[in-house]
Design a protein around this motif. Structure first.
Motif, mmCIF file in Angstrom:
data_model
loop_
_atom_site.group_PDB
_atom_site.id
_atom_site.type_symbol
_atom_site.label_atom_id
_atom_site.label_comp_id
_atom_site.label_asym_id
_atom_site.label_seq_id
_atom_site.Cartn_x
_atom_site.Cartn_y
_atom_site.Cartn_z
ATOM 1 N N ASN A 1 7.912 1.848 12.316
ATOM 2 C CA ASN A 1 9.119 2.207 11.562
ATOM 3 C C ASN A 1 8.782 2.453 10.090
ATOM 4 O O ASN A 1 9.267 3.417 9.485
ATOM 5 N N LEU A 2 7.943 1.594 9.520
ATOM 6 C CA LEU A 2 7.584 1.745 8.113
ATOM 7 C C LEU A 2 6.909 3.082 7.846
ATOM 8 O O LEU A 2 7.189 3.748 6.841
ATOM 9 N N LEU A 3 6.003 3.484 8.739
ATOM 10 C CA LEU A 3 5.159 4.647 8.480
ATOM 11 C C LEU A 3 5.672 5.935 9.125
ATOM 12 O O LEU A 3 5.051 6.989 8.965
ATOM 13 N N ALA B 1 0.834 -1.204 0.000
ATOM 14 C CA ALA B 1 0.000 0.000 0.000
ATOM 15 C C ALA B 1 0.870 1.256 0.000
ATOM 16 O O ALA B 1 0.538 2.256 -0.656
ATOM 17 N N MET B 2 1.973 1.225 0.723
ATOM 18 C CA MET B 2 2.888 2.364 0.731
ATOM 19 C C MET B 2 3.412 2.656 -0.664
ATOM 20 O O MET B 2 3.428 3.808 -1.110
ATOM 21 N N VAL B 3 3.851 1.608 -1.358
ATOM 22 C CA VAL B 3 4.362 1.786 -2.720
ATOM 23 C C VAL B 3 3.285 2.359 -3.640
ATOM 24 O O VAL B 3 3.577 3.124 -4.557
ATOM 25 N N CYS B 4 2.028 2.002 -3.358
ATOM 26 C CA CYS B 4 0.909 2.482 -4.178
ATOM 27 C C CYS B 4 0.397 3.858 -3.739
ATOM 28 O O CYS B 4 -0.555 4.383 -4.327
ATOM 29 N N GLY B 5 0.988 4.442 -2.699
ATOM 30 C CA GLY B 5 0.587 5.767 -2.260
ATOM 31 C C GLY B 5 -0.711 5.817 -1.488
ATOM 32 O O GLY B 5 -1.371 6.858 -1.427
ATOM 33 N N VAL B 6 -1.103 4.706 -0.864
ATOM 34 C CA VAL B 6 -2.401 4.601 -0.187
ATOM 35 C C VAL B 6 -2.287 5.034 1.275
ATOM 36 O O VAL B 6 -1.405 4.551 1.992
ATOM 37 N N PRO B 7 -3.172 5.899 1.766
ATOM 38 C CA PRO B 7 -3.202 6.223 3.193
ATOM 39 C C PRO B 7 -3.485 4.981 4.034
ATOM 40 O O PRO B 7 -4.281 4.122 3.636
ATOM 41 N N ILE B 8 -2.841 4.903 5.209
ATOM 42 C CA ILE B 8 -2.938 3.717 6.059
ATOM 43 C C ILE B 8 -3.187 4.129 7.499
ATOM 44 O O ILE B 8 -2.520 5.025 8.022
ATOM 45 N N ASN C 1 3.494 9.650 0.641
ATOM 46 C CA ASN C 1 4.859 9.520 0.130
ATOM 47 C C ASN C 1 5.460 8.174 0.531
ATOM 48 O O ASN C 1 6.666 8.037 0.720
ATOM 49 N N GLY C 2 4.588 7.172 0.667
ATOM 50 C CA GLY C 2 5.037 5.846 1.105
ATOM 51 C C GLY C 2 6.052 5.203 0.181
ATOM 52 O O GLY C 2 6.960 4.493 0.631
ATOM 53 N N SER C 3 5.913 5.450 -1.109
ATOM 54 C CA SER C 3 6.851 4.860 -2.071
ATOM 55 C C SER C 3 8.277 5.346 -1.816
ATOM 56 O O SER C 3 9.234 4.557 -1.885
ATOM 57 N N GLU C 4 8.399 6.617 -1.487
ATOM 58 C CA GLU C 4 9.722 7.168 -1.176
ATOM 59 C C GLU C 4 10.306 6.500 0.072
ATOM 60 O O GLU C 4 11.514 6.241 0.136
ATOM 61 N N LYS C 5 9.432 6.224 1.057
ATOM 62 C CA LYS C 5 9.922 5.602 2.298
ATOM 63 C C LYS C 5 10.387 4.170 2.044
ATOM 64 O O LYS C 5 11.393 3.722 2.607
ATOM 65 N N ILE C 6 9.678 3.438 1.193
ATOM 66 C CA ILE C 6 10.095 2.078 0.851
ATOM 67 C C ILE C 6 11.463 2.102 0.172
ATOM 68 O O ILE C 6 12.340 1.267 0.462
ATOM 69 N N THR C 7 11.674 3.080 -0.703
ATOM 70 C CA THR C 7 12.987 3.235 -1.349
ATOM 71 C C THR C 7 14.054 3.557 -0.315
ATOM 72 O O THR C 7 15.152 2.983 -0.335
ATOM 73 N N GLN C 8 13.731 4.451 0.607
ATOM 74 C CA GLN C 8 14.673 4.849 1.660
ATOM 75 C C GLN C 8 15.066 3.650 2.522
ATOM 76 O O GLN C 8 16.239 3.503 2.903
ATOM 77 N N ASN D 1 12.794 -2.935 -1.532
ATOM 78 C CA ASN D 1 12.450 -3.514 -2.828
ATOM 79 C C ASN D 1 13.015 -4.934 -2.904
ATOM 80 O O ASN D 1 13.941 -5.295 -2.172
ATOM 81 N N GLN D 2 12.429 -5.741 -3.760
ATOM 82 C CA GLN D 2 12.810 -7.155 -3.864
ATOM 83 C C GLN D 2 14.295 -7.338 -4.153
ATOM 84 O O GLN D 2 14.955 -8.232 -3.613
ATOM 85 N N GLU D 3 14.838 -6.473 -4.986
ATOM 86 C CA GLU D 3 16.238 -6.612 -5.400
ATOM 87 C C GLU D 3 17.186 -6.509 -4.209
ATOM 88 O O GLU D 3 18.085 -7.346 -4.034
ATOM 89 N N LYS D 4 16.990 -5.493 -3.376
ATOM 90 C CA LYS D 4 17.893 -5.290 -2.241
ATOM 91 C C LYS D 4 17.694 -6.365 -1.177
ATOM 92 O O LYS D 4 18.664 -6.874 -0.591
ATOM 93 N N VAL D 5 16.441 -6.724 -0.914
ATOM 94 C CA VAL D 5 16.153 -7.737 0.106
ATOM 95 C C VAL D 5 16.778 -9.076 -0.280
ATOM 96 O O VAL D 5 17.415 -9.744 0.547
ATOM 97 N N CYS D 6 16.621 -9.469 -1.526
ATOM 98 C CA CYS D 6 17.196 -10.752 -1.968
ATOM 99 C C CYS D 6 18.723 -10.708 -1.983
ATOM 100 O O CYS D 6 19.377 -11.725 -1.723
#
Length: 321
Positions: free
Chosen positions: A255-257, A238-245, A292-299, A303-308
């Motif tokens: 921490n995520l939010l 939802a953060m990546v999609c910009g959805v309020p939570i 601005n959840g997508s920015e926080k996920i990047t921060q 993302n799958q690439e970094k986690v893997c």
């Protein structure tokens, strides 16, 4: 590198969306890092107690016939085979996912006790949040925090809530899962209806990945009322999609939010307090129900690439010991 994956959460014909984030992680590591793997899935939907018991002997047989460099267990209870197979020489990693370590009830149950014993036998432990780290504090020297990653090719900002005839609030799971606390979600919605809001609810169960992304984009708010979580995938999606939570304080959501606008973490299971926070979002103009959840996920590099990449580093560290 040959890896045996053991889990009780994985897509099947009967449950095509169960543990899909594990499948994505496994397949990404195979594709990018060339990891060959065998999968052993414990069916917890039918004859689950018998299936856990029989897994002890089946996995022992698979290990004896295979040529595995590593064993990676997803979910503590799936590692029960370790307890009766003390002579396993292959390095073992276990990823705990939340309820396997932290009970949402007053006392720990058998599942949590087994998971602690599995943790003792594992060579490396992957946890998802700080509360899990605290629960497994005596194993901190072999623990690493790696929340599951998000496929940012599927989940991305594509807000589609402007044409909603009603305000759309999402429930982030199957309402029949006790830990997700659907009665509290329903109580919050009832308060909103009493306040005069026109509400449509959307239950996120049995959606494909594309359907998940499409339906998240429709939401005016995602409301999580869970008793317990690890690192909830749907919150990150939802953060990546910009959805309020709006969510109860569970897992790593604080921490995520932290710093994400139009989101709230509530230190209570009080329906009125949760409803107040949802009201603040629903009173915004539709175009402003955005984060601005997508920015926080990047921060946070979730993302799958970094986690893997981080998981692959764990694998490599065990192979060079």
């Amino acid at each position: 590198m040959n890896v045996l994956y053991v889990t009780n959460m994985y897509p099947s014909e009967a449950t095509p969306f169960e543990g899909v984030f594990i499948k994505e992680q496994v397949e990404y590591c195979h594709k990018v890092y060339g990891i060959n793997y065998k999968l052993f899935v414990i069916d917890r939907s039918r004859h689950k107690y018998l299936n856990y018991f029989s897994s002890i002997f089946k996995i022992k047989n698979i290990i004896s016939k295979g040529n595995f460099d590593l064993i990676h267990i997803h979910f503590g209870l799936a590692g029960i085979f370790l307890l009766l197979n003390p002579l396993i020489k292959v390095p073992v990693i276990v990823t705990f996912h939340g309820s396997d370590i932290i009970s949402f009830k007053k006392r720990e149950g058998l599942m949590q006790k087994i998971s602690h014993m599995v943790a003792a036998r594992a060579d490396k432990i992957i946890i998802l949040n700080d509360k899990m780290a605290s629960k497994l504090g005596k194993y901190q020297n072999k623990s690493v925090k790696i929340p599951c990653g998000i496929n940012t090719k599927i989940f991305k900002v594509a807000r589609n809530n402007l044409k909603n005839k009603k305000l759309v609030i999402g429930f982030p799971s199957d309402r029949n899962r006790e830990v997700k606390n659907y009665p509290l979600f329903k109580a919050v919605v009832n308060i909103l209806l009493e306040k005069g809001f026109q509400i449509e609810t959307l239950e996120f169960a049995n959606f494909s990945r594309i359907e998940m992304a499409q339906n998240l984009s429709r939401l005016d708010c995602l409301l999580m009322t869970s008793f317990s979580e690890g690192s909830p995938q749907i919150v990150k999606e939802a953060m990546v999609c910009g959805v309020p939570i709006v969510t109860t304080r569970v897992g790593d959501v604080a921490n995520l939010l932290n710093g994400v606008k139009n989101c709230a973490v509530v230190d209570s299971f009080d329906a009125c307090l949760l409803a107040e926070k949802v009201c603040e979002i629903l009173k915004l103009a539709p175009k402003d129900r955005f984060t601005n959840g997508s920015e926080k996920i990047t921060q946070l590099a979730l993302n799958q690439e970094k986690v893997c990449s981080n998981i692959y580093d764990v694998y490599q560290s065990l192979l060079v010991q």
